[in-house]
Design a protein around this motif. Structure first.
Motif, PDB file in Angstrom:
ATOM      1  N   LEU B 370       3.520  -5.471  67.618  1.00 43.72           N
ATOM      2  CA  LEU B 370       2.437  -5.090  68.545  1.00 43.72           C
ATOM      3  C   LEU B 370       1.092  -5.551  68.009  1.00 43.72           C
ATOM      4  O   LEU B 370       0.272  -6.127  68.738  1.00 43.72           O
ATOM      5  CB  LEU B 370       2.458  -3.573  68.716  1.00 43.72           C
ATOM      6  CG  LEU B 370       1.364  -2.996  69.618  1.00 43.72           C
ATOM      7  CD1 LEU B 370       1.484  -3.554  71.020  1.00 43.72           C
ATOM      8  CD2 LEU B 370       1.450  -1.481  69.654  1.00 43.72           C
ATOM      9  N   ARG B 372       0.537  -7.929  65.974  1.00 43.72           N
ATOM     10  CA  ARG B 372       0.450  -9.387  66.047  1.00 43.72           C
ATOM     11  C   ARG B 372       0.116  -9.836  67.459  1.00 43.72           C
ATOM     12  O   ARG B 372      -0.718 -10.717  67.673  1.00 43.72           O
ATOM     13  CB  ARG B 372       1.776  -9.996  65.594  1.00 43.72           C
ATOM     14  CG  ARG B 372       1.664 -11.386  65.017  1.00 43.72           C
ATOM     15  CD  ARG B 372       3.019 -11.935  64.657  1.00 43.72           C
ATOM     16  NE  ARG B 372       3.610 -11.345  63.473  1.00 43.72           N
ATOM     17  CZ  ARG B 372       3.320 -11.714  62.241  1.00 43.72           C
ATOM     18  NH1 ARG B 372       2.414 -12.644  62.031  1.00 43.72           N
ATOM     19  NH2 ARG B 372       3.897 -11.142  61.216  1.00 43.72           N
ATOM     20  N   ALA B 373       0.777  -9.201  68.416  1.00 47.08           N
ATOM     21  CA  ALA B 373       0.507  -9.562  69.809  1.00 47.08           C
ATOM     22  C   ALA B 373      -0.913  -9.205  70.215  1.00 47.08           C
ATOM     23  O   ALA B 373      -1.511  -9.841  71.076  1.00 47.08           O
ATOM     24  CB  ALA B 373       1.502  -8.845  70.714  1.00 47.08           C
ATOM     25  N   ARG B 374      -1.451  -8.158  69.603  1.00 50.74           N
ATOM     26  CA  ARG B 374      -2.816  -7.752  69.948  1.00 50.74           C
ATOM     27  C   ARG B 374      -3.853  -8.590  69.206  1.00 50.74           C
ATOM     28  O   ARG B 374      -5.040  -8.329  69.285  1.00 50.74           O
ATOM     29  CB  ARG B 374      -3.018  -6.287  69.590  1.00 50.74           C
ATOM     30  CG  ARG B 374      -2.160  -5.339  70.418  1.00 50.74           C
ATOM     31  CD  ARG B 374      -2.782  -5.063  71.777  1.00 50.74           C
ATOM     32  NE  ARG B 374      -2.002  -4.099  72.544  1.00 50.74           N
ATOM     33  CZ  ARG B 374      -1.290  -4.400  73.617  1.00 50.74           C
ATOM     34  NH1 ARG B 374      -1.238  -5.637  74.070  1.00 50.74           N
ATOM     35  NH2 ARG B 374      -0.639  -3.458  74.266  1.00 50.74           N
TER      36      ARG B 374
END
Lengths: 338, 914
Positions: B370, B372-374
């Protein structure tokens, strides 16, 4: 909506040589192949897709059709094996590590289906929203203000100090949307954001997405199985076997949409919304026919094509068409390869 | 596109809250940091303490002459001030490493004792003819003397002069023997003629705090002891008795006041000695080598002391440096053995660390994805994880360090201690952070990944092969253990894990196909799962393999040393007991005495031999000096049967010897390998002859006796059958010069009769073993090996538990799925167990191969360590097999009973409506 489609088509057929022109999201023959041990899976098989800036679009398809793979590529978490995917000018297949990071921070926001996967369980709602801004580098006060503003916008301002476990599923997803919007992205990608919610809550979450699209001008791509979602967006594309199979355009939902489109499939919703479903002819000339059409017309294996002045006819291979026969029959294998 | 400016930041509050979310894995990591750093620091400090203790015991066992530092000089006409100045100079020569560990004893004794002018002093038991007294000055002796009569000698107000009366102090014993009392005045004549010196007894002293000479006194009062006891007590028989009393020559030292030193040394030269008596209690074992180097440096720089005009023939000497060197060599050998033992421990520790980090990251995989995705960069994530680990590892390491320093007073190696603390505090955080910092695989081609995986496997195997070859090719590299030899078990463990991961699918898939054809669902499911979905993945398998390999290696290593030690003792003694003629006595042993030993109740078998050293073997090329062993082959075979000396080669040699017959003037013999070429293939009439005890015999070579045990270490020898020699030389009587005896089971001590064999030396295997076992090297290495073994067990258990925890989720899901499918609980449990059995069995086999292989490969390096036996083949003890099986078996039990099929599976089952 039709005008938007026409605009995109014009972009395709225009003088610019680059496919997609100024489209916000461009997928040009995108291929994604996974290999696990000895098995090779082609999740996307040359998918073409154009999405305009500020568009709210749904992507539907059966399980394993490639929807989530597409979203993974568009979010920058994955990359195509072949083909070109660009979002807001970022070529996702050629991003450096630094650019990919910048892209994820500032250009896209992502929302997963699993509500627990969208938020860090040990942070409050406001802290979760502020976290992406911290990664991007902003002042503490500005982050806090922006987080509260977004929570307010999405109607969950009263939850700002609660942990995710203290929020309902709908509230969690709305906080997740706020988190995805934190760094003012240009594109929001949502992978079945209402999948775990009841219909009333799903409607609220979808309305939050729609609000973000409408008020912030963010392009929104929603992967969904939820008809309540797919039937309330101006454009729904269906992916089948790793390619875009059909597109449904709806008039009456979006003020910008044209209302003069012909009802090609006759699927009017009866609530003032006119939905038109189109088969998609890809750049290689391939088209996927809906199964009900092929069943009804007895089309299987080889078919005959006839070229008339204003249309192309598809006839069962064993039937002689009324018009002069097409120059050459096309084998079913070729067709089914589509 | 909005490019966000500024730097990514780590939210302190978010970080702090995240710690609570993964407190379980962090607690494991903290415990690991505590145990690893604590055990290594404590181990180092305990080893240092043990080394120091052994060092002090070693020095204490040496004579003072070996350990003291001494400066000597001849002093003439020197005042007390001059002597004090010289003393200051010699004090400065004492190495700084000995500061506080030496007690200075300074004396100045006249070179030749003065003769008491009054002759024939009648003492208590004897007559002392012309007693001789040495005048001595010693500050330490003066301070330690307790006057029982009179007072300490002191110069009068005007000072002592040669013309006046010089006050002296005498010991109680001297006063008693010579009939001296306070006020007794006597004249001493110098040995070379000249003016005499009048002295008067001012006090009679005893050793301070004691009743007798030197009683209750420490080393500091050695010289007082000399003063208290007469230095020379010699009977003079040629003088005959006097007044019915025996006569003696008497020499003693008497104390003069320091202020009288100038008078005494002017009267005649004195020997000044500055002795620095070593007190080992003040020394640390780890400083032996440094101290030795410093002492050598001081000695080389102190050839000429330059004490001044009053001093001549200065010397500064000690035998301490060679003594220290000998200890340092032993210590280095012990350390080398310890490093071998600890290398395996390090491998297990690393495996445990990997598993702990893996669990830590696994528990946060969702959060990390999460983040990393953010938009969290690798650096941010690395900081996140790294700081999490730091928050627990640093306090745990600091706590371990403080506890070790508090509880174990002995100082270890300072730099090593801090290095261990640094690694303990930072190792796990850095490792975890580096794993997280790696960018996720985006769009990497699967084929490329597979290719790189094969390249990685091939590289690991190649490194292993190169390491084995490299280690095997090196010989005689000294006592040190270099990184390659220390890491070899770990390298081979990695190779074993790689092979396991490669071979298991190949082995299990056919089994799965076979199982699929049968009716047993459990077998089919278990085999299919093992073949297609290994719940014990490569990392976990690697960790378990490393742990099992380290355990096997440690077991093999210890057993190899032990076996080599036993074999060496057999080769050294030749049996449990050896009675041999004392070198130089030249005679044969008393046959009756030997028979009495053989008849003792504890003796199982015996054999005798006549050994003739330095006999001449004549061949056409010339004469060769050889040792001739005359034995009864049957008797000797009975002796060694069932012992480590009993090998097929020896049996074959003895058979050949038994079957051979001699003839008049010709004796059959086996020859050592180096002689074989000289004695074989010679033309008739020019064959080899042996001159045995001045008897010339033709030699009939039977072949090579390459493995004759009593000749171990002898270069050129012949083995002759006693019967054959009798046939060749009937008149020649050969008495036995050596006899061997083996004990019956349970007997450990030699019979008393062995000590009664005249002119013999007795050697026992038990003494050899005991001597080895009790020496410094063996004790220290054994102590460290035991410590390493305890650590191995603890870490291997931790490894198994962590492996179980790492695979718990997958196994629970598997079990829950089977339950929801309607599988009976027992069947699901069986599948859960059986699916891991192939991998775990393979781990056991691989660990045995790798551990034993490492032990075998390291034999040359082991042989290079001084003072340890030199085995030719590694030993695989049953304990190693048990260790190899125990780790995986424990893994099966724990994963199944604990996490794999426990509460989590039940909950999953309930959640899915079962």
């Amino acid at each position: 909506m039709l005008s938007q489609l026409n605009r995109l088509e014009a972009a395709v057929s225009g003088p610019a040589e680059v496919y997609g022109g100024d489209a916000h999201v461009v997928c040009d023959r995108v291929v994604r192949i996974y290999q696990t041990e000895d098995v090779e899976v082609q999740a996307l098989q040359g998918l073409d897709l154009l999405v305009g800036r500020g568009e709210l679009m749904a992507i539907v398809g059966a399980s394993g059709s490639g929807k989530s793979t597409l979203l993974g590529i568009l979010s920058g978490l994955d990359a195509p094996t072949a083909g070109r995917a660009t979002v807001a000018g970022f070529d996702l297949g050629a991003l450096s590590k630094r650019d990919r990071l910048r892209y994820r921070r500032a250009t896209v926001g992502f929302i997963w289906q699993n509500t627990a996967k969208n938020l860090l369980p040990f942070l409050s709602a406001a802290d979760n929203v502020a976290l992406p801004m911290a990664f991007a580098g902003g002042g503490r006060r500005a982050r806090r203000a922006r987080a509260l503003e977004l929570l307010e916008l999405l109607g969950v301002a009263d939850c700002r100090d609660r942990r995710p476990t203290q929020l309902s599923g709908g509230q969690q997803q709305r906080v997740a949307i706020a988190t995805a919007l934190a760094n003012r992205p240009e594109v929001i990608l949502a992978d079945e954001p209402t999948g775990e919610l009841d219909s009333a809550t799903a409607a609220q979450v979808f309305e939050a997405l729609r609000g973000a699209n409408r008020e912030l001008g963010v392009t929104v791509l929603v992967v969904t199985h939820d008809k309540a979602v797919s039937e309330h967006v101006g454009r729904t594309v269906e992916i089948r076997d790793g390619r875009i199979s059909t597109e449904t355009l709806r008039a009456g939902l979006d003020p910008a949409a044209d209302a003069d489109g012909a009802d090609a499939s006759g699927t009017g919703t009866g609530t003032g919304v006119v939905a038109e479903q189109y088969a998609v002819l890809d750049r290689a000339g391939r088209v996927q026919l809906p199964r009900e059409y092929t069943d009804a017309a007895g089309l299987r294996d080889r078919v005959r094509l006839t070229l008339d002045p204003d249309h192309v006819g598809v006839w069962p291979g064993h039937t002689r068409p009324p018009a002069p026969p097409a120059p050459a029959p096309i084998s079913s294998e070729d067709a089914s390869d589509d | 596109m909005t490019a966000m400016a500024g730097h990514a930041r780590l939210e302190t509050r978010a970080l702090a809250r995240s710690v609570g979310a993964v407190r379980g894995p962090l607690a494991v990591l903290a415990l690991l940091a505590f145990v690893l750093s604590g055990s290594l620091i404590a181990g180092d400090r305990l080893v240092a303490a043990h080394t120091t203790s052994a060092f002090r015991a070693y020095l204490a066992a040496q004579s003072a002459a070996q350990t003291d530092l001494t400066a000597t000089s001849t002093v003439s006409a020197a005042s007390a001030a001059t002597l004090a100045e010289a003393t200051a100079q010699t004090n400065a020569l004492v190495p700084s490493g000995l500061a506080g560990a030496v007690t200075p004893v300074h004396t100045a004794v006249i070179a030749q004792p003065g003769t008491w002018r009054k002759a024939a002093v009648i003492g208590h038991r004897s007559v002392t003819w012309a007693p001789q007294l040495s005048l001595a000055s010693s500050p330490q002796a003066t301070a330690a003397a307790r006057y029982v009569q009179g007072s300490a000698p002191a110069c009068p107000a005007g000072g002592c002069t040669a013309a006046g009366v010089l006050p002296i102090g005498v010991s109680q014993a001297t006063a008693d023997q010579l009939g001296l009392g306070v006020g007794t005045r006597l004249v001493l004549d110098p040995p070379t003629g000249g003016a005499g010196l009048t002295v008067q007894v001012s006090g009679i002293f005893a050793a301070s705090g004691g009743t007798g000479a030197g009683a209750g006194s420490g080393h500091a009062f050695d010289d007082l002891g000399t003063l208290v006891q007469p230095r020379l007590d010699e009977w003079v028989p040629q003088l005959g008795p006097y007044a019915g009393q025996s006569n003696m020559q008497w020499e003693a030292e008497v104390l003069v006041p320091p202020a009288a030193l100038s008078v005494v040394t002017t009267w005649q030269p004195a020997h000044a000695t500055w002795r620095y008596h070593l007190e080992p209690d003040g020394l640390a074992g780890s400083a032996a080598a440094t101290l030795s180097a410093e002492i050598k440096s001081r000695i080389s720089s102190a050839n000429l002391l330059g004490l001044g005009a009053a001093f001549s023939a200065d010397t500064f000497s000690t035998h301490l440096a060679p003594t220290l060197d000998a200890f340092a060599t032993l210590d280095a050998s012990a350390s080398a053995l310890a490093e071998f033992a600890l290398a395996g421990t390090a491998a297990i520790a690393l495996a445990v660390l990997f598993l702990a980090i893996r669990i830590l990251l696994g528990r946060q995989s969702t959060a990390l994805a999460l983040l990393r995705a953010r938009g969290a960069s690798g650096a941010v994530l690395a900081s996140w994880i790294g700081v999490q680990a730091l928050l627990v590892c640093v306090p745990a390491t600091v706590l371990a360090l403080l506890l070790c320093r508090t509880l174990i007073s002995s100082a270890g190696h300072g730099a090593l201690e801090w290095a261990v603390a640094g690694c303990g505090a930072l190792g796990a955080p850095v490792l975890a952070a580096s794993v997280v910092a790696r960018a996720p695989r985006v769009a990497s081609a699967s084929r490329r990944r597979r290719g790189s995986r094969w390249i990685g496997r091939g590289t690991a195997l190649l490194i292993g092969a190169v390491a084995v070859v490299g280690v095997r090719m090196r010989t005689g590299t000294g006592t040190g253990v270099d990184p390659l030899t220390a890491l070899l078990p770990s390298v081979l463990a990695v190779d074993a894990a790689v092979l396991v991961s490669m071979l298991i699918p190949l082995l299990v898939r056919p089994a799965a196909r076979l199982a699929g054809r049968g009716r047993g669902l459990v077998g089919y499911l278990a085999a299919a799962a093992a073949a297609r979905r290994p719940t014990v993945d490569l990392v976990t398998a690697g960790a378990l393999t490393a742990a099992a390999t380290a355990a096997v290696f440690a077991s093999c290593f210890t057993a190899t040393l032990g076996t080599a030690r036993v074999t060496e003792s057999w080769q050294y003694v030749g049996a449990d007991l050896r009675v041999s003629s004392v070198a130089g006595s030249g005679g044969a042993l008393d046959p009756d005495a030997l028979a009495a030993v053989a008849a003792a109740p504890g003796i199982a078998a015996h054999a005798e031999a006549s050994v003739f050293a330095e006999q001449s073997l004549l061949v056409p090329q010339g004469g060769v000096s050889v040792t001739v062993y005359v034995v009864d082959p049957a008797e000797y075979r009975g002796l060694i049967r069932g012992t480590p000396l009993d090998t097929p080669a020896v049996e074959s040699e003895l058979d050949a010897l038994s079957a051979a017959h001699g003839s008049a003037g010709t004796v059959p013999a086996l020859v050592s390998a180096d002689l074989l070429g000289l004695v074989q293939g010679l033309p008739s009439g020019s064959g080899p002859t042996i001159v045995l005890a001045e008897n010339t015999l033709d030699l009939a070579p039977l072949g090579s006796a390459a493995a004759f045990p009593p000749a171990t270490g002898t270069s050129s020898y012949l083995v002759v059958p006693r019967a054959g020699l009798s046939q060749a030389l009937p008149a020649f009587q050969t008495g036995s010069t050596v006899a061997w005896y083996t004990y019956k089971p349970g007997v450990t001590a030699p019979p008393a009769a062995a000590a009664r064999v005249p002119a013999s030396a007795v050697a026992t295997r038990a003494e050899t073993m005991g001597g080895y076992g009790n020496d410094l090297l063996s004790a220290l290495s054994a102590w460290i090996s035991r410590a390493a073994g305890v650590l191995d067990v603890l870490l291997a258990a931790a490894c198994v538990l962590l492996a179980a925890a790492a695979t718990a989720k997958a196994r629970a899901a598997s079990s829950a799925f089977l339950l929801t499918m309607g599988t009976r609980r027992r069947s699901a449990a069986a599948v859960s167990v059986f699916e891991t059995v192939p991998m775990l069995l393979a781990i056991g086999v691989a660990a045995v191969a790798a551990g034993y292989g490492a032990a075998q490969a390291l034999l040359p390096a082991l042989a290079a360590i001084g003072g340890v036996p030199r085995p030719t083949l590694a030993t695989l003890p049953p304990g190693a097999l048990l260790a190899a099986l125990a780790v995986p078996a424990l893994g099966v039990l724990v994963t199944t009973a604990g996490a794999g099929f426990g509460r989590e599976a039940q909950l999953s089952f309930q959640r899915t409506g079962g």
